[in-house]
Design an enzyme around this catalytic site. Sequence first.
Site, short mmCIF file in Angstrom:
data_model
loop_
_atom_site.label_atom_id
_atom_site.label_comp_id
_atom_site.label_asym_id
_atom_site.label_seq_id
_atom_site.Cartn_x
_atom_site.Cartn_y
_atom_site.Cartn_z
N ASP A 1 -3.66 -2.71 4.70
CA ASP A 1 -3.34 -2.96 3.29
C ASP A 1 -3.24 -4.46 3.07
O ASP A 1 -2.21 -5.06 3.39
CB ASP A 1 -2.00 -2.33 2.93
CG ASP A 1 -1.92 -0.87 3.34
OD1 ASP A 1 -1.71 -0.61 4.55
OD2 ASP A 1 -2.05 -0.02 2.47
N ASP B 1 -4.33 7.54 -1.91
CA ASP B 1 -3.44 6.61 -1.21
C ASP B 1 -2.17 6.41 -2.04
O ASP B 1 -2.24 5.96 -3.18
CB ASP B 1 -4.16 5.27 -1.02
CG ASP B 1 -3.32 4.22 -0.34
OD1 ASP B 1 -3.85 3.13 -0.07
OD2 ASP B 1 -2.12 4.47 -0.09
C1 DX5 Z 1 0.14 0.87 -1.85
C2 DX5 Z 1 0.01 1.00 -0.38
C3 DX5 Z 1 0.59 2.33 0.06
C4 DX5 Z 1 0.39 2.62 1.51
C5 DX5 Z 1 0.81 4.04 1.81
O1 DX5 Z 1 0.00 -0.44 -2.21
O2 DX5 Z 1 -1.36 0.91 -0.04
O3 DX5 Z 1 -0.02 3.33 -0.70
O4 DX5 Z 1 -0.93 2.43 1.78
O5 DX5 Z 1 2.12 4.17 1.41
P1 DX5 Z 1 2.94 5.53 1.54
O6 DX5 Z 1 2.09 6.52 2.29
O7 DX5 Z 1 4.18 5.15 2.27
O8 DX5 Z 1 3.17 5.95 0.12
#
Ligand code: DX5
Length: 226
Positions: free
Chosen positions: A37, A179
């Site tokens: 990310d 995501d």
């Molecule tokens: C958003 C991030 C999150 C991450 C996953 O900016 O990219 O979505 O990837 O987060 P969780 O699975 O903890 O919601």
Amino acid sequence: MSRPIQIVPSVLPADFAKLGDEVAALEAAGVDVIQFDVMDGQFVPNITFGPDVIAACRPHATVPFEAHLMVYTPEQMAREYIDAGCRRLIVHAEACTHLHRVLGEINDLGAAAAVALNPATPANHVAHVLDLVEMVLVMTVNPGFGGQQYIASMEPKIAEVRAMIERAGRGDAVDVEVDGGIGPATIAGAAAAGANVFVAGSALYRDPDGLAHAVADLRQRAHAAV
Ligand code: DX5
């Protein structure tokens, strides 16, 4: 034809002080792709890491890497993320003035291009680039942080994106990724709506039975829903 189910961890909740060991543990847990990310503090209100950190992790795993570029002008550093070992680059439609050109440039550099849509962005914003991508990411949170609440109202949009891909004759070539807030209680709804690639961060790390159990459980729940 239904696309293969893939479980893709976000490294956001991992221990950044030992990220190489963390990506090795994710591979051992049976993930399909690892997502990094990337955040620039401008497009999203957070800053994470750049290509050098991804390059440092590359030798510690053999599974493909993808960079989720939550950054403005992602084309400026596309080559660096590819050189760091990313097979796929995900750019945000909202962050590119010339999205069609950026996706084409990523493909020309030899990487796989993908496009992400924030929750407020309509599905039709990718209608004219489906020939340039191998995946559309429908964000199920507002990007910037892990551990947020899944936005279930995105499910009709997931279905709309999947239908657009099928209508464009790209059903055998283009995945739909989700995501944000993906876990045991939410993955079935996203899968039933048409997603086949599932990014999970906090749900993997909070499983008391460990990463491998979390990955297998999410995979099984996604398969059961389609
Ligand atoms: C958003 C991030 C999150 C991450 C996953 O900016 O990219 O979505 O990837 O987060 P969780 O699975 O903890 O919601």
